[in-house]
Design a protein around this motif. Sequence first.
Motif, PDB file in Angstrom:
ATOM      1  N   PRO A   1       0.818  -1.225   0.000  1.00  0.00           N
ATOM      2  CA  PRO A   1       0.000   0.000   0.000  1.00  0.00           C
ATOM      3  C   PRO A   1       0.848   1.269   0.000  1.00  0.00           C
ATOM      4  CG  PRO A   1      -0.779  -1.536   1.685  1.00  0.00           C
ATOM      5  CD  PRO A   1       0.519  -2.094   1.149  1.00  0.00           C
ATOM      6  N   PHE A   2       0.178   2.367  -0.336  1.00  0.00           N
ATOM      7  CA  PHE A   2       0.846   3.660  -0.382  1.00  0.00           C
ATOM      8  C   PHE A   2       0.255   4.534   0.729  1.00  0.00           C
ATOM      9  CE2 PHE A   2       1.273   7.923  -2.627  1.00  0.00           C
ATOM     10  CZ  PHE A   2       2.606   8.060  -2.277  1.00  0.00           C
ATOM     11  N   ALA A   3       1.134   5.033   1.610  1.00  0.00           N
ATOM     12  CA  ALA A   3       0.675   5.886   2.714  1.00  0.00           C
ATOM     13  C   ALA A   3       0.921   7.345   2.384  1.00  0.00           C
ATOM     14  CB  ALA A   3       1.406   5.509   4.005  1.00  0.00           C
TER      15      ALA A   3
ATOM     16  N   PRO B   1      -9.013   1.990  -7.910  1.00  0.00           N
ATOM     17  CA  PRO B   1      -9.720   1.104  -6.976  1.00  0.00           C
ATOM     18  C   PRO B   1      -8.911  -0.134  -6.602  1.00  0.00           C
ATOM     19  CG  PRO B   1     -10.685   0.973  -9.175  1.00  0.00           C
ATOM     20  CD  PRO B   1      -9.693   2.093  -9.215  1.00  0.00           C
ATOM     21  N   ASN B   2      -7.912  -0.466  -7.406  1.00  0.00           N
ATOM     22  CA  ASN B   2      -7.101  -1.643  -7.078  1.00  0.00           C
ATOM     23  C   ASN B   2      -5.838  -1.292  -6.300  1.00  0.00           C
ATOM     24  OD1 ASN B   2      -8.928  -3.364  -8.332  1.00  0.00           O
ATOM     25  ND2 ASN B   2      -8.063  -2.862 -10.340  1.00  0.00           N
ATOM     26  N   ASN B   3      -5.736  -0.032  -5.913  1.00  0.00           N
ATOM     27  CA  ASN B   3      -4.633   0.385  -5.039  1.00  0.00           C
ATOM     28  C   ASN B   3      -5.158   0.535  -3.617  1.00  0.00           C
ATOM     29  OD1 ASN B   3      -3.374   1.543  -7.741  1.00  0.00           O
ATOM     30  ND2 ASN B   3      -1.778   1.542  -6.162  1.00  0.00           N
TER      31      ASN B   3
ATOM     32  N   PRO C   1     -13.434   1.715   0.360  1.00  0.00           N
ATOM     33  CA  PRO C   1     -12.834   0.657   1.191  1.00  0.00           C
ATOM     34  C   PRO C   1     -11.333   0.492   0.942  1.00  0.00           C
ATOM     35  CG  PRO C   1     -14.690  -0.184  -0.113  1.00  0.00           C
ATOM     36  CD  PRO C   1     -14.432   1.200  -0.574  1.00  0.00           C
ATOM     37  N   ASN C   2     -10.833   1.066  -0.152  1.00  0.00           N
ATOM     38  CA  ASN C   2      -9.384   0.967  -0.405  1.00  0.00           C
ATOM     39  C   ASN C   2      -8.603   2.053   0.334  1.00  0.00           C
ATOM     40  OD1 ASN C   2     -10.510   2.895  -2.144  1.00  0.00           O
ATOM     41  ND2 ASN C   2      -8.951   2.630  -3.724  1.00  0.00           N
ATOM     42  N   LEU C   3      -9.291   2.769   1.239  1.00  0.00           N
ATOM     43  CA  LEU C   3      -8.629   3.804   2.047  1.00  0.00           C
ATOM     44  C   LEU C   3      -8.675   3.396   3.518  1.00  0.00           C
ATOM     45  CD1 LEU C   3      -7.605   6.648   2.840  1.00  0.00           C
ATOM     46  CD2 LEU C   3      -9.944   7.466   2.572  1.00  0.00           C
ATOM     47  N   MET C   4      -7.523   3.378   4.161  1.00  0.00           N
ATOM     48  CA  MET C   4      -7.465   3.123   5.611  1.00  0.00           C
ATOM     49  C   MET C   4      -6.991   4.403   6.295  1.00  0.00           C
ATOM     50  SD  MET C   4      -7.918   1.219   8.213  1.00  0.00           S
ATOM     51  CE  MET C   4      -8.036  -0.521   7.804  1.00  0.00           C
ATOM     52  N   VAL C   5      -7.865   4.970   7.082  1.00  0.00           N
ATOM     53  CA  VAL C   5      -7.545   6.191   7.830  1.00  0.00           C
ATOM     54  C   VAL C   5      -6.721   5.780   9.056  1.00  0.00           C
ATOM     55  CG1 VAL C   5      -8.576   8.050   9.186  1.00  0.00           C
ATOM     56  CG2 VAL C   5      -9.677   7.295   7.051  1.00  0.00           C
TER      57      VAL C   5
ATOM     58  N   ASN D   1      -6.264  -4.640  12.076  1.00  0.00           N
ATOM     59  CA  ASN D   1      -6.774  -3.884  10.918  1.00  0.00           C
ATOM     60  C   ASN D   1      -5.634  -3.576   9.945  1.00  0.00           C
ATOM     61  OD1 ASN D   1      -9.290  -3.890  12.035  1.00  0.00           O
ATOM     62  ND2 ASN D   1      -9.334  -1.715  12.578  1.00  0.00           N
ATOM     63  N   PHE D   2      -4.483  -3.284  10.523  1.00  0.00           N
ATOM     64  CA  PHE D   2      -3.298  -2.977   9.712  1.00  0.00           C
ATOM     65  C   PHE D   2      -2.887  -4.213   8.904  1.00  0.00           C
ATOM     66  CE2 PHE D   2       1.485  -2.671   9.608  1.00  0.00           C
ATOM     67  CZ  PHE D   2       1.564  -1.628   8.711  1.00  0.00           C
ATOM     68  N   ASP D   3      -2.736  -5.327   9.580  1.00  0.00           N
ATOM     69  CA  ASP D   3      -2.303  -6.560   8.896  1.00  0.00           C
ATOM     70  C   ASP D   3      -3.308  -6.973   7.828  1.00  0.00           C
ATOM     71  OD1 ASP D   3      -0.121  -6.685  10.611  1.00  0.00           O
ATOM     72  OD2 ASP D   3      -1.212  -7.871  12.090  1.00  0.00           O
ATOM     73  N   ARG D   4      -4.582  -6.936   8.187  1.00  0.00           N
ATOM     74  CA  ARG D   4      -5.608  -7.386   7.241  1.00  0.00           C
ATOM     75  C   ARG D   4      -5.676  -6.479   6.018  1.00  0.00           C
ATOM     76  NH1 ARG D   4      -8.906  -9.414  11.795  1.00  0.00           N
ATOM     77  NH2 ARG D   4      -9.585  -7.283  12.165  1.00  0.00           N
ATOM     78  N   PHE D   5      -5.518  -5.174   6.226  1.00  0.00           N
ATOM     79  CA  PHE D   5      -5.591  -4.234   5.103  1.00  0.00           C
ATOM     80  C   PHE D   5      -4.444  -4.503   4.127  1.00  0.00           C
ATOM     81  CE2 PHE D   5      -4.963   0.018   3.132  1.00  0.00           C
ATOM     82  CZ  PHE D   5      -6.235   0.208   2.629  1.00  0.00           C
ATOM     83  N   ILE D   6      -3.281  -4.803   4.684  1.00  0.00           N
ATOM     84  CA  ILE D   6      -2.128  -5.065   3.824  1.00  0.00           C
ATOM     85  C   ILE D   6      -2.279  -6.402   3.097  1.00  0.00           C
ATOM     86  CG2 ILE D   6       0.348  -5.593   3.856  1.00  0.00           C
ATOM     87  CD1 ILE D   6       0.635  -3.528   6.073  1.00  0.00           C
ATOM     88  N   GLU D   7      -2.721  -7.399   3.836  1.00  0.00           N
ATOM     89  CA  GLU D   7      -2.815  -8.734   3.227  1.00  0.00           C
ATOM     90  C   GLU D   7      -3.972  -8.847   2.244  1.00  0.00           C
ATOM     91  OE1 GLU D   7      -3.069 -11.074   6.761  1.00  0.00           O
ATOM     92  OE2 GLU D   7      -1.003 -10.504   7.300  1.00  0.00           O
ATOM     93  N   GLY D   8      -5.058  -8.110   2.492  1.00  0.00           N
ATOM     94  CA  GLY D   8      -6.312  -8.302   1.734  1.00  0.00           C
ATOM     95  C   GLY D   8      -6.219  -7.957   0.268  1.00  0.00           C
TER      96      GLY D   8
END
Length: 414
Positions: A254-256, A292-294, A317-321, A407-414
Amino acid sequence: MPVTRENLRATVEEVVQAQPITDIHTHLYAPPFGELLLWGVDELITYHYLIAETFRKADISYEAYWALSKTEQADLIWQTLFIENSPISESCRGVVTALNDLGLDLSNRDLNEYRQYFAHLTPEEHIDKVFSLANVKEVVMTNDPFDDLERSVWDNGTDFDERFKAALRIDPLLNAYVETGREKLSAGGYNVDEELSDTALAEIRRFLSDWIKKMSPKYMAVSLPPEFAFPEDSARGKILRECVLPVSREYNVPFAMMIGVTRAVNPQLRLAGDGLAKADMRSVENICRENPNNKFFVTVLSRENQHELCVIGRKFPNLMVFGCWWFMNNPSIIEEITRERIELLGLSVIPQHSDARILDQLVYKWKHSKAIITDVLADKYGDLLDSGWRLEREELVRDVAGLLGENFDRFIEG
Ligand code: FIX
Ligand code: ZN
């Protein structure tokens, strides 16, 4: 076991305290990075947040301050902010909390005695102690592939303390390509030009891929000024679209984006001289919608942008705050932002990161934040209980585990 109105506050507190934390953005380093890992009382006291506060109270010029040794700087800051004034700002309070929780005697206020305590420790011992006090399981570093010292460590492999994870930080590439980024890439053996020809863009992709393979970063990251726009007719816009986004997709890294910093508002303050301003959050909407795929982690520095960011989070959903960054990392604002986020995004956020620059800061930054997260959660679960919802302790444990790590791990792995 059901949680009741009577045991709610104590149960939330116990569950939050017991949950090992993944700290997703820090400036801490594993021991092989040598002097990049800052720790101990002099570092704690000369944190750049405290330098800025000292100049408001001490009668000293910038030149005179910067000419002092680290020990002398710490002496001045201690005298100014802790002895001649009470240390009630959040950064000062943080030093007090950290020293106290490390077991030092605050009654005599003797800096030399505190120095003695640290003089007998190895970094490895201290890492164990601090991680255990803060209940931090792992921290994500900020890794600069343009830094000579870092590069030599990475060239020796990644066989170091597994609690330290990498993040590939690319500020010079995106924010100063023409001024410095291009030159740094060339020096690293990449065939790049100022015009960003197709060859140069391919070389930048190769650079990113090389470093992803070398570091196995959890994410790539950049801090961005308030003027950041997407799309943008600039070197940054081009590199982002043609290099960072495709490489981020290809490697599922992901890109932060950390948005809103105005660098060197007062250059005399050096690292302490950065400020902030409101950003146009439509850039975040655009980048999330068009890609959407990022996957994007986003935190913003202006209080005024926080609500908009939550609303954008609801749309994509592809955004994690994540996190209460820097000037947001103060109790009153953490509380406001955490409530706002939970009300708008429920449990699909990462409420905090420490941004610790000095190892010892993990102790206070997490202690202070956990107290607020506990209060907010106790209120929110209390409202649910009042509305007739049954809450099991295991459900609370599950929810808190998500907020503080999964949430961090799942967002990266998903
Ligand atoms: O850009 C960043 O990662 C910032 O967090 C830091 O550079 C900043 O100086 C800081 O320490 C904020 O807490
Ligand atoms: Zn940072």
